[in-house]
Design an enzyme around this catalytic site. Structure first.
Site, PDB file in Angstrom:
ATOM      1  N   SER A  11       0.868  -1.047   0.032  1.00 50.51           N
ATOM      2  CA  SER A  11      -0.073   0.080  -0.100  1.00 50.51           C
ATOM      3  C   SER A  11       0.838   1.033  -0.047  1.00 50.51           C
ATOM      4  O   SER A  11       2.067   1.219   0.330  1.00 50.51           O
ATOM      5  CB  SER A  11      -0.902  -0.121   1.291  1.00 50.51           C
ATOM      6  OG  SER A  11      -0.190  -0.231   2.672  1.00 50.51           O
ATOM      7  N   GLU A  13       1.396   5.702   0.839  1.00 48.08           N
ATOM      8  CA  GLU A  13       0.801   6.868   1.431  1.00 48.08           C
ATOM      9  C   GLU A  13       1.181   7.975   0.664  1.00 48.08           C
ATOM     10  O   GLU A  13       2.169   8.122   0.046  1.00 48.08           O
ATOM     11  CB  GLU A  13       1.204   6.703   2.653  1.00 48.08           C
ATOM     12  CG  GLU A  13       0.634   7.999   3.612  1.00 48.08           C
ATOM     13  CD  GLU A  13       1.216   7.556   5.110  1.00 48.08           C
ATOM     14  OE1 GLU A  13       0.910   6.723   5.563  1.00 48.08           O
ATOM     15  OE2 GLU A  13       1.560   8.822   5.475  1.00 48.08           O
ATOM     16  N   ASP A 105      -0.902  15.240  16.066  1.00 49.63           N
ATOM     17  CA  ASP A 105       0.026  16.134  16.962  1.00 49.63           C
ATOM     18  C   ASP A 105      -0.745  17.437  17.332  1.00 49.63           C
ATOM     19  O   ASP A 105      -1.350  18.148  16.691  1.00 49.63           O
ATOM     20  CB  ASP A 105       1.046  16.338  16.214  1.00 49.63           C
ATOM     21  CG  ASP A 105       1.994  14.833  16.528  1.00 49.63           C
ATOM     22  OD1 ASP A 105       2.092  14.364  17.517  1.00 49.63           O
ATOM     23  OD2 ASP A 105       2.657  14.554  15.360  1.00 49.63           O
ATOM     24  N   PHE A 211      13.209  14.367  11.246  1.00 45.51           N
ATOM     25  CA  PHE A 211      12.003  13.767  11.528  1.00 45.51           C
ATOM     26  C   PHE A 211      12.064  12.843  12.570  1.00 45.51           C
ATOM     27  O   PHE A 211      11.120  12.237  13.424  1.00 45.51           O
ATOM     28  CB  PHE A 211      11.388  13.185  10.318  1.00 45.51           C
ATOM     29  CG  PHE A 211      10.104  13.107  10.110  1.00 45.51           C
ATOM     30  CD1 PHE A 211       8.836  14.067  10.732  1.00 45.51           C
ATOM     31  CD2 PHE A 211       9.397  12.016   9.383  1.00 45.51           C
ATOM     32  CE1 PHE A 211       7.778  13.989  10.809  1.00 45.51           C
ATOM     33  CE2 PHE A 211       7.903  11.989   9.417  1.00 45.51           C
ATOM     34  CZ  PHE A 211       7.102  12.594  10.096  1.00 45.51           C
ATOM     35  N   HIS A 261       3.688  -1.034   3.847  1.00 46.00           N
ATOM     36  CA  HIS A 261       3.046   0.158   3.459  1.00 46.00           C
ATOM     37  C   HIS A 261       4.095   1.045   3.232  1.00 46.00           C
ATOM     38  O   HIS A 261       5.263   1.338   4.080  1.00 46.00           O
ATOM     39  CB  HIS A 261       2.220   0.622   4.668  1.00 46.00           C
ATOM     40  CG  HIS A 261       1.489   2.107   4.586  1.00 46.00           C
ATOM     41  ND1 HIS A 261       0.425   2.026   4.053  1.00 46.00           N
ATOM     42  CD2 HIS A 261       1.996   3.042   5.113  1.00 46.00           C
ATOM     43  CE1 HIS A 261       0.119   3.398   3.799  1.00 46.00           C
ATOM     44  NE2 HIS A 261       0.969   4.337   4.741  1.00 46.00           N
TER      45      HIS A 261
HETATM   46  P1  FAD Z   1      -2.668   7.386  19.923  1.00 45.75           P
HETATM   47  O1  FAD Z   1      -2.930   6.082  19.505  1.00 45.75           O
HETATM   48  O2  FAD Z   1      -3.921   8.381  20.564  1.00 45.75           O
HETATM   49  O3  FAD Z   1      -1.493   7.402  21.120  1.00 45.75           O
HETATM   50  C1  FAD Z   1      -0.903   8.563  21.475  1.00 45.75           C
HETATM   51  C2  FAD Z   1      -0.359   8.632  22.854  1.00 45.75           C
HETATM   52  O4  FAD Z   1      -1.582   8.632  23.662  1.00 45.75           O
HETATM   53  C3  FAD Z   1       0.137   7.287  22.981  1.00 45.75           C
HETATM   54  O5  FAD Z   1       1.171   7.687  24.149  1.00 45.75           O
HETATM   55  C4  FAD Z   1      -0.701   6.236  23.466  1.00 45.75           C
HETATM   56  O6  FAD Z   1      -0.104   5.184  24.223  1.00 45.75           O
HETATM   57  C5  FAD Z   1      -1.455   7.010  24.300  1.00 45.75           C
HETATM   58  N1  FAD Z   1      -3.009   6.713  24.390  1.00 45.75           N
HETATM   59  C6  FAD Z   1      -3.697   6.429  23.298  1.00 45.75           C
HETATM   60  N2  FAD Z   1      -5.003   6.059  23.688  1.00 45.75           N
HETATM   61  C7  FAD Z   1      -5.146   6.251  25.011  1.00 45.75           C
HETATM   62  C8  FAD Z   1      -6.071   6.112  25.826  1.00 45.75           C
HETATM   63  N3  FAD Z   1      -7.285   5.802  25.460  1.00 45.75           N
HETATM   64  N4  FAD Z   1      -5.820   6.449  27.295  1.00 45.75           N
HETATM   65  C9  FAD Z   1      -4.649   6.608  27.708  1.00 45.75           C
HETATM   66  N5  FAD Z   1      -3.399   6.853  26.802  1.00 45.75           N
HETATM   67  C10 FAD Z   1      -3.695   6.545  25.359  1.00 45.75           C
HETATM   68  N6  FAD Z   1      -0.402  12.667  11.608  1.00 45.75           N
HETATM   69  C11 FAD Z   1      -1.005  13.475  11.150  1.00 45.75           C
HETATM   70  O7  FAD Z   1      -1.093  14.702  11.585  1.00 45.75           O
HETATM   71  N7  FAD Z   1      -1.672  13.293  10.012  1.00 45.75           N
HETATM   72  C12 FAD Z   1      -1.490  11.922   9.319  1.00 45.75           C
HETATM   73  O8  FAD Z   1      -2.171  11.726   8.474  1.00 45.75           O
HETATM   74  C13 FAD Z   1      -0.790  11.062  10.168  1.00 45.75           C
HETATM   75  N8  FAD Z   1      -0.682   9.645   9.463  1.00 45.75           N
HETATM   76  C14 FAD Z   1      -0.055   8.701  10.240  1.00 45.75           C
HETATM   77  C15 FAD Z   1      -0.063   7.522   9.983  1.00 45.75           C
HETATM   78  C16 FAD Z   1       0.563   6.530  10.541  1.00 45.75           C
HETATM   79  C17 FAD Z   1       0.538   5.060  10.045  1.00 45.75           C
HETATM   80  C18 FAD Z   1       1.436   6.807  11.756  1.00 45.75           C
HETATM   81  C19 FAD Z   1       1.986   5.722  12.413  1.00 45.75           C
HETATM   82  C20 FAD Z   1       1.349   8.242  12.298  1.00 45.75           C
HETATM   83  C21 FAD Z   1       0.629   8.944  11.422  1.00 45.75           C
HETATM   84  N9  FAD Z   1       0.551  10.402  12.012  1.00 45.75           N
HETATM   85  C22 FAD Z   1      -0.221  11.390  11.294  1.00 45.75           C
HETATM   86  C23 FAD Z   1       1.217  10.795  13.227  1.00 45.75           C
HETATM   87  C24 FAD Z   1       0.332  10.773  14.293  1.00 45.75           C
HETATM   88  O9  FAD Z   1      -0.650  11.573  14.429  1.00 45.75           O
HETATM   89  C25 FAD Z   1       1.372  10.968  15.658  1.00 45.75           C
HETATM   90  O10 FAD Z   1       2.032  10.056  15.902  1.00 45.75           O
HETATM   91  C26 FAD Z   1       0.565  11.392  17.142  1.00 45.75           C
HETATM   92  O11 FAD Z   1       1.360  11.921  18.030  1.00 45.75           O
HETATM   93  C27 FAD Z   1      -0.101  10.081  17.553  1.00 45.75           C
HETATM   94  O12 FAD Z   1      -1.125   9.625  16.926  1.00 45.75           O
HETATM   95  P2  FAD Z   1      -1.736   8.299  17.313  1.00 45.75           P
HETATM   96  O13 FAD Z   1      -3.227   8.175  16.609  1.00 45.75           O
HETATM   97  O14 FAD Z   1      -0.678   7.240  16.994  1.00 45.75           O
HETATM   98  O15 FAD Z   1      -2.198   8.478  18.734  1.00 45.75           O
END
Ligand code: FAD
Length: 285
Positions: A11, A13, A105, A211, A261
């Site tokens: 896939s 991105e 973020d 990065f 990916h």
């Molecule tokens: P989460 O999974 O929410 O985790 C963030 C932190 O919070 C972690 O420490 C986790 O352990 C903690 N946490 C999560 N859920 C809970 C809970 N219920 N209770 C307590 N703690 C919790 N960023 C963008 O802006 N746009 C994009 O399109 C984008 N695409 C991405 C695609 C991929 C495949 C990846 C790996 C990252 C991408 N990112 C993107 C970056 C991402 O947004 C950042 O890494 C961000 O800091 C974390 O997002 P997450 O969804 O992984 O966070």
């Protein structure tokens, strides 16, 4: 070398283009990768919703102009429930059912809403409430900078699966052993969804270095040595980048994982070359 009994699935991105020139170039790149028959291509979502309309537009166009399934990234930080519901409804009504659900973020400002979403888990819950979306999530083999430890990574990944995530894509990495270790531990913890390795072909080593600091991705010394002295030699950098990523994929294939990916950064060349090295199956268009 390559196990022909297990076809390789890929896939790609992309990010939404900022202007007409970038748009033209992006479409050339998408069309170049289309014959590789990707499982899906995903389109990123700018922090705090900064690319909201452009992401939607590109996802819709990929659906209508290509044979590839698009997946829309969506982040929830700084967004309200109402905004996410509106976006989700629009995607569903346009036939876009695959969402890469992320926290994103933190940015300064953001829309005012009483019901802010804090984590990707909140977003998954909300999306699943809206409709039965196919949900892909993030995973961090080297630990997310906000996480206390790897245990938290696995706990959160499990939580995401319980809420309905069916695939995870990892943050990019160059320490392939860390990824393999992560998948092994996940299996031991009864995590059964595919954890697809996120492969970043290095187009610009300096940018990758900065990065990687922000994302907690370790850069091995051997990789630094390989790119040393090549700041003004893009041709050699490309050759090295393709070879590094192909070797990473081969190591992962040896572990029985056959799905990748690619973070293309909107440039097809390197991902295309790596897929050739891996003998990814072509589809007749
Ligand atoms: P989460 O999974 O929410 O985790 C963030 C932190 O919070 C972690 O420490 C986790 O352990 C903690 N946490 C999560 N859920 C809970 C809970 N219920 N209770 C307590 N703690 C919790 N960023 C963008 O802006 N746009 C994009 O399109 C984008 N695409 C991405 C695609 C991929 C495949 C990846 C790996 C990252 C991408 N990112 C993107 C970056 C991402 O947004 C950042 O890494 C961000 O800091 C974390 O997002 P997450 O969804 O992984 O966070």
């Amino acid at each position: 070398m390559i196990n022909k009994n297990h076809p390789i699935r890929v896939s790609f991105e992309f990010f939404p283009p900022k202007n007409k020139d970038m748009e033209l170039s992006l479409w050339k790149n998408i069309k170049r990768l289309e014959p590789l028959n990707p499982q899906f291509v995903s389109v990123t979502y700018g922090a705090g919703g900064s690319t909201r309309d452009r992401t939607h537009e590109l996802v819709r166009e990929i659906k209508s102009k290509t044979s590839i399934e698009p997946a829309a990234h969506l982040t929830c930080v700084n967004s309200g429930v109402e905004e996410i519901v509106e976006i989700a409804d629009k995607y569903w009504n346009d036939g876009i059912k695959h969402i890469v659900a992320l926290r994103g973020d933190k940015t300064i400002g953001g829309k005012k809403s009483k019901h802010k979403l804090k984590y990707a888990t909140d977003l998954i819950k909300l999306l699943k409430n809206c409709n039965n979306f196919d949900i892909t999530v993030s995973a961090y083999p080297e630990c997310h900078p906000d996480s206390k430890n790897m245990e938290q990574e696995f706990d959160i990944l499990k939580k995401k699966i319980d809420l309905g995530a069916t695939k995870a894509i990892t943050q990019f990495f160059f320490n392939t052993e860390k990824y393999i270790e992560f998948v092994d531990k996940a299996i031991k913890k009864n995590i059964k969804i595919p954890i697809i390795p996120g492969i970043l072909p290095i187009t610009n080593f300096r940018r990758t270095l900065s990065f990687s600091k922000a994302t907690n991705c370790s850069i091995p010394q051997w990789l630094k040595r390989m790119f040393k002295g090549l700041d003004s030699d893009p041709k050699t950098r490309e050759l090295i980048a393709a070879s590094v990523a192909a070797e990473q994929c081969q190591k992962i294939l040896n572990e029985g994982i056959n799905e990748f990916h690619f973070y293309t950064l909107n440039r097809a060349d390197l991902s295309f070359a790596i897929c050739h090295i891996l003998e990814t199956r072509f589809k007749k268009l």
